[in-house]
Design an enzyme around this catalytic site. Structure first.
Site, PDB file in Angstrom:
ATOM      1  N   CYS A  76       0.865  -1.184   0.000  1.00 32.96           N
ATOM      2  CA  CYS A  76       0.000   0.000   0.000  1.00 32.96           C
ATOM      3  C   CYS A  76       0.903   1.236   0.000  1.00 32.96           C
ATOM      4  O   CYS A  76       1.404   1.650   1.048  1.00 32.96           O
ATOM      5  CB  CYS A  76      -0.940   0.011   1.198  1.00 32.96           C
ATOM      6  SG  CYS A  76      -1.969   1.495   1.233  1.00 32.96           S
ATOM      7  N   CYS A 224      -4.484   5.229  -5.525  1.00 30.94           N
ATOM      8  CA  CYS A 224      -3.903   3.935  -5.150  1.00 30.94           C
ATOM      9  C   CYS A 224      -2.429   3.964  -5.557  1.00 30.94           C
ATOM     10  O   CYS A 224      -2.109   3.969  -6.752  1.00 30.94           O
ATOM     11  CB  CYS A 224      -4.630   2.779  -5.828  1.00 30.94           C
ATOM     12  SG  CYS A 224      -3.867   1.179  -5.450  1.00 30.94           S
TER      13      CYS A 224
HETATM   14  N1  LIG Z   1      -6.278  -2.945  -2.063  1.00 30.94           N
HETATM   15  C1  LIG Z   1      -4.926  -3.274  -2.335  1.00 30.94           C
HETATM   16  C2  LIG Z   1      -3.895  -2.674  -1.460  1.00 30.94           C
HETATM   17  C3  LIG Z   1      -4.023  -1.198  -1.338  1.00 30.94           C
HETATM   18  C4  LIG Z   1      -3.253  -0.349  -2.281  1.00 30.94           C
HETATM   19  C5  LIG Z   1      -3.088   1.024  -1.743  1.00 30.94           C
HETATM   20  N2  LIG Z   1      -4.215   1.846  -1.551  1.00 30.94           N
HETATM   21  C6  LIG Z   1      -1.917   1.751  -2.319  1.00 30.94           C
HETATM   22  O1  LIG Z   1      -1.840   2.978  -2.137  1.00 30.94           O
HETATM   23  O2  LIG Z   1      -1.027   1.098  -2.862  1.00 30.94           O
HETATM   24  C7  LIG Z   1      -4.687  -4.779  -2.381  1.00 30.94           C
HETATM   25  O3  LIG Z   1      -5.470  -5.563  -1.784  1.00 30.94           O
HETATM   26  O4  LIG Z   1      -3.729  -5.179  -3.037  1.00 30.94           O
END
Ligand SMILES: N[C@@H](CCC[C@H](N)C(=O)O)C(=O)O
Length: 294
Positions: A76, A224
């Site tokens: 994340c 993300c």
């Molecule tokens: N939902 C994702 C992990 C989250 C990613 C995040 N918000 C970022 O900033 O990288 C997963 O389950 O892989």
């Protein structure tokens, strides 16, 4: 051990993050607690970044990442910047080495307040992502959504940034696609045995792109970080862009991603504190900290 643990509600370009201080504790944040925190509009989040005591010499902390549906994530990027800002504010330290389930990760807070996270080395092998069947070339895999003869989205690039990503390339405005409708179908498509983060990317120059992401385990988000990294390495790999790209995310903010010559992907951007409180890691019950209280 106290029943409650301190937390800070933060965000990374609108990606809603709870940084939970689980240092000196042996308990874990339960999926039920995550789901309860996410159900409260005040603490609604995309990821919890749980900071634990280090497990490996040379690292400052072990970080566990929990999606809003209670499942674990391996990476994340936006959350890591929030962790860095919280720890830098507490300790004055600027350079950090963390451990996550995906491995060791370095990060740094710069003098201007922006934070860089070395998100590691991307992987492109079909087993690494993982995919359910062999694809020799993951720059473009056979996957589409919409009518068979006129698909709305098709032929994504796929990559692992520790977590699985699929990037669909579009020419139109990224906002003209119903990602809320297609996201859940693609996240749970049988080709992705561990589900996947689904992004649509519009490349606007060799150095810029717009990106929207449906996150695995969290849904539509305002940013993300790991998806921006996956999108940039896939764009560079398919010669759509160079190796340093400014990515505009749904909140309107920008992340700079550089795929360095040593193969590491470095993401740079801001983090923001909103409020602090204490929560029960077993149930998710929480109380806001009164500012200025001793
Ligand atoms: N939902 C994702 C992990 C989250 C990613 C995040 N918000 C970022 O900033 O990288 C997963 O389950 O892989």
């Amino acid at each position: 051990m106290s029943m409650t643990a301190p937390f800070a509600k933060m965000n990374g370009l609108g990606n809603e993050i709870i940084v939970a201080d689980m240092r000196s504790r042996a308990d874990r944040i339960t999926p039920a607690a995550a789901i309860a925190l996410n159900a409260d509009p005040a603490t609604k989040f995309d990821q919890i970044m749980a900071i634990y005591d280090p497990r490996t010499p040379g690292t400052i902390n072990y970080i566990e990442i929990i999606n809003s549906d209670g499942t674990m994530a391996q990476a994340c990027g936006n959350g890591m910047r929030c962790v860095v800002q919280a720890l830098a504010a507490e300790t004055g330290q600027k350079i950090f080495t963390f451990e996550t389930i995906a491995g060791i990760l370095n990060a740094e807070e710069h003098a201007d307040g922006l934070i860089s996270v070395d998100m590691g080395i991307p992987r492109f092998g079909w087993q690494d992502i993982p995919l359910a069947e062999e694809f020799r070339d993951t720059r473009m895999i056979e996957l589409q959504i919409g009518p068979i003869d006129a698909p709305v989205l098709h032929s994504p690039s796929v990559a692992s940034m520790g977590n699985p990503h699929a990037i669909f390339w579009v020419d139109e405005d990224v906002w003209s696609y119903e990602l809320d409708r297609f996201g859940p179908l693609l996240e749970n498509h049988p080709i992705f045995p561990e589900r996947a983060n689904i992004s649509i990317a519009q490349v606007t120059s060799r150095e810029s792109m717009n990106l929207r992401t449906w996150e695995r385990g969290a849904g539509l988000t305002l940013a993300c970080g790991s998806a921006t990294c996956a999108a940039v390495v896939c764009a560079a790999r398919t010669n759509r862009t160079g190796r340093k790209v400014e990515v505009t995310v749904p909140s309107g903010g920008q992340l700079t991603v550089e795929w360095r010559a040593d193969d590491h992907v470095v993401m740079t951007g801001p983090a923001e504190w909103e409020f602090s409180g204490n929560f029960n890691p077993a149930t998710g019950a929480w109380l806001r900290e009164i500012e200025g209280a001793a």
